[in-house]
Scaffold this motif. Structure first.
Motif, PDB file in Angstrom:
ATOM      1  N   GLU A  83      16.965  11.166 -21.143  1.00  0.00           N
ATOM      2  CA  GLU A  83      16.581  12.222 -22.240  1.00  0.00           C
ATOM      3  C   GLU A  83      16.961  11.585 -23.510  1.00  0.00           C
ATOM      4  O   GLU A  83      16.035  11.657 -24.504  1.00  0.00           O
ATOM      5  N   ILE A  84      18.100  10.827 -23.580  1.00  0.00           N
ATOM      6  CA  ILE A  84      18.322  10.135 -24.917  1.00  0.00           C
ATOM      7  C   ILE A  84      17.275   9.151 -25.237  1.00  0.00           C
ATOM      8  O   ILE A  84      16.776   9.073 -26.355  1.00  0.00           O
ATOM      9  N   GLU A  85      16.779   8.400 -24.246  1.00  0.00           N
ATOM     10  CA  GLU A  85      15.707   7.286 -24.554  1.00  0.00           C
ATOM     11  C   GLU A  85      14.288   8.148 -24.808  1.00  0.00           C
ATOM     12  O   GLU A  85      13.534   7.781 -25.522  1.00  0.00           O
ATOM     13  N   ARG A  86      14.113   9.283 -23.917  1.00  0.00           N
ATOM     14  CA  ARG A  86      12.861   9.853 -24.327  1.00  0.00           C
ATOM     15  C   ARG A  86      12.783  10.587 -25.600  1.00  0.00           C
ATOM     16  O   ARG A  86      11.632  10.433 -26.232  1.00  0.00           O
ATOM     17  N   VAL A  87      13.737  10.968 -26.334  1.00  0.00           N
ATOM     18  CA  VAL A  87      14.047  11.813 -27.663  1.00  0.00           C
ATOM     19  C   VAL A  87      14.281  10.724 -28.655  1.00  0.00           C
ATOM     20  O   VAL A  87      14.907  11.355 -29.574  1.00  0.00           O
ATOM     21  N   LYS A  88      14.440   9.583 -28.502  1.00  0.00           N
ATOM     22  CA  LYS A  88      15.103   8.742 -29.284  1.00  0.00           C
ATOM     23  C   LYS A  88      14.463   8.583 -30.831  1.00  0.00           C
ATOM     24  O   LYS A  88      15.279   8.637 -31.558  1.00  0.00           O
ATOM     25  N   SER A  93      17.204  16.094 -31.806  1.00  0.00           N
ATOM     26  CA  SER A  93      17.069  16.385 -30.275  1.00  0.00           C
ATOM     27  C   SER A  93      18.048  14.832 -29.873  1.00  0.00           C
ATOM     28  O   SER A  93      18.637  15.338 -28.749  1.00  0.00           O
ATOM     29  N   ARG A  94      18.085  13.976 -30.260  1.00  0.00           N
ATOM     30  CA  ARG A  94      18.925  12.672 -29.807  1.00  0.00           C
ATOM     31  C   ARG A  94      20.300  13.012 -30.005  1.00  0.00           C
ATOM     32  O   ARG A  94      21.013  12.713 -29.143  1.00  0.00           O
ATOM     33  N   ASN A  95      20.744  13.672 -31.025  1.00  0.00           N
ATOM     34  CA  ASN A  95      22.080  14.458 -31.197  1.00  0.00           C
ATOM     35  C   ASN A  95      22.367  15.136 -29.964  1.00  0.00           C
ATOM     36  O   ASN A  95      23.498  15.296 -29.294  1.00  0.00           O
ATOM     37  N   ALA A  96      21.381  16.395 -29.819  1.00  0.00           N
ATOM     38  CA  ALA A  96      21.860  17.204 -28.696  1.00  0.00           C
ATOM     39  C   ALA A  96      21.751  16.581 -27.512  1.00  0.00           C
ATOM     40  O   ALA A  96      22.574  16.769 -26.760  1.00  0.00           O
TER      41      ALA A  96
END
Length: 506
Positions: A83-88, A93-96
């Protein structure tokens, strides 16, 4: 100097639901009823207790669940990393997503390295050291007012609950927690007969009592039989959450494609919440830093109002009067629908201590107290309209008919087979266990709220059918040994339960 006490009681009840094997493994619903409860409820509670130290029992002990929970955490960590990679490209969103990953990794560390995969032992240690007070309750979370005319059922539930607490925690609390805070006249007699010193009642039971309590809800009172009672506020009643908080209904489990959810949820399998999302309750993008600020503001507001009301009560009742405000949290509901709950609770306890309030347990408030006004409490419960209507609504009222009939039959069976042994005793004990498992009022709540209602209904129906088959087998003096042994293995809980617990007391 008189003390101003703030008492927090967390209801950590987790229903036992197991509907058999599906697709070569446990049903998908078990993820929700077990694994997510570990991550969102039990571990955060222990973590909270640890912070202040610087600190349903069968589920916590199940070795099979311990293994599968670690596997579930591994899948969640893998999913969170993706998910971190998908919303980078999106900072908020990355923080969440990073926070979700950190939480999953921390839960795995706590579960394995700190608590050694034994959460029950951790709760016991905190209770022994005085950081928590564990209240006794019914064996399987029976809504007692629905059986107020069936003393044998109430006795069995209280007795089995006390035995379980003694077995798992080493000692029995002086206090008793009424499931759903449901009270009806006569229940206090059953509780008191087992040596319980006090229980908690809804504030409505105090305020609508036949003789109004002179000290309102700020000081303990007693039932006519001498049982001490404390007035409790339902934190979840009419609670509006700040729109900046995460919207649990927008969980990624329902937002992403099946492929994007792997390996956490396999394609073709039922979806279950990840407790991860990027939308707040206002429908905007979730900002984890902004939500943290709101947590602190809400905690300050809550503590400020409690301090104000306790100060006023102290002035009115006299400077030498110890006053208290007791708040009950349905922790399972809050942890599932308010991701920031435990952060809020931690801030609240810190701020309360800084404000001169004593954060303590109900037993500590009663310690050394002798005498209190006797009142005749009014029937009440924690529910939509304060009478438990949600447990016998047009959606789930069909359940109570079967429960009461089965309850009448178990009492009859005890009188018909008072001293049998061998296979009959095993059959009777199994019937008693099947009945007690479906007496859990959480099943009716799930049907009413349409939260995994199909799973709850199936579990309930199977339990009633199993009990009925046992009743018929005892009447005809014949039983399928294969069916009987499979049923014993399916629900290996309460192995100590004896059917004679439902006997009429002399």
């Amino acid at each position: 100097m008189a003390s101003k006490n703030l008492i927090f009681v967390l209801n950590l009840h987790c229903p036992y639901i197991k509907v058999g094997e599906r697709d070569g493994g446990r049903c998908e619903e078990e993820n929700v009823f077990v694994f997510q409860r570990f991550s969102s409820l039990f571990l955060p509670t222990l973590n909270l207790l640890s912070f202040f130290k610087s600190p349903t029992c069968e589920i916590l002990c199940d070795p099979d669940i311990k293994k599968k929970y670690n596997k579930w955490l591994d899948n969640l960590i893998d999913f969170s990393q993706k998910e971190i990679e998908r919303v980078k490209r999106n900072a908020k969103s990355r923080n969440a997503a990073k926070k979700n990953l950190e939480r999953a990794i921390e839960n795995k560390r706590l579960y394995n390295e700190v608590w050694n995969c034994d959460l029950l032992k951790a709760f016991v240690s905190f209770a022994d050291e005085g950081y928590a007070e564990i209240l006794s309750t019914c064996g399987t979370y029976l809504f007692m007012p629905h059986f107020a005319d069936m003393t044998e059922i109430l006795n069995a539930q209280v007795e089995s609950g006390l035995f379980a607490i003694k077995q798992y925690f080493g000692k029995v609390s002086d206090g008793f927690f009424l499931p759903e805070m449901g009270y009806a006249p006569g229940i206090e007699e059953v509780i008191k007969s087992y040596g319980i010193s006090y229980t908690l009642l809804p504030s409505m039971s105090f305020l609508f009592s036949q003789n109004a309590p002179q000290n309102g809800t700020f000081m303990p009172a007693r039932c006519p039989n001498g049982l001490y009672i404390l007035a409790a506020e339902d934190f979840c009643a009419d609670r509006d959450f700040n729109p900046m908080y995460l919207d649990a209904s927008k969980d990624l489990a329902w937002e992403l494609s099946a492929k994007e959810l792997t390996p956490f949820i396999k394609e073709g399998k039922a979806r279950s919440a990840t407790f991860c999302g990027y939308t707040n309750r206002a429908g905007d993008e979730y900002d984890i830093e902004a939500a943290a600020k709101i947590v602190l503001e809400d905690a300050k507001d809550f503590v400020g109002k409690k301090a104000q009301s306790l100060n006023k009560a102290s002035i009115i009742l006299g400077d030498d009067a110890d006053v208290s405000s007791l708040v009950v949290f349905d922790a399972l509901n809050l942890a599932s629908n308010w991701l920031e709950f435990f952060d809020w609770l931690k801030e609240t306890v810190v701020l309360a201590s800084q404000s001169g309030l004593s954060v303590t347990g109900p037993g500590a408030v009663l310690e050394g107290k002798v005498g209190a006004q006797k009142i005749a409490p009014y029937p009440a419960a924690f529910s939509e309209c304060a009478y438990g209507e949600n447990l016998i609504s047009n959606k789930n009222s069909w359940m109570i008919r079967y429960l009461r009939k089965a309850s009448e039959r178990i009492v009859d069976l005890v009188s018909r087979f008072p001293g049998d042994g061998g296979l009959k005793t095993r059959l009777l004990n199994l019937g008693a266990r099947e009945l007690m498992l479906v007496q859990d009022c959480s099943l009716a709540k799930m049907v009413e709220l349409n939260e995994f209602s199909e799973c709850a209904s199936e579990f309930f129906k199977r339990g009633i059918v199993s009990f009925s088959n046992i009743f018929d087998a005892l009447g005809s003096n014949t039983v399928s040994t294969e069916w009987f042994c499979n049923l014993e293995k399916l629900h290996p809980v309460m192995p100590w339960l004896n059917y004679r617990i439902f006997a009429k007391k002399r």
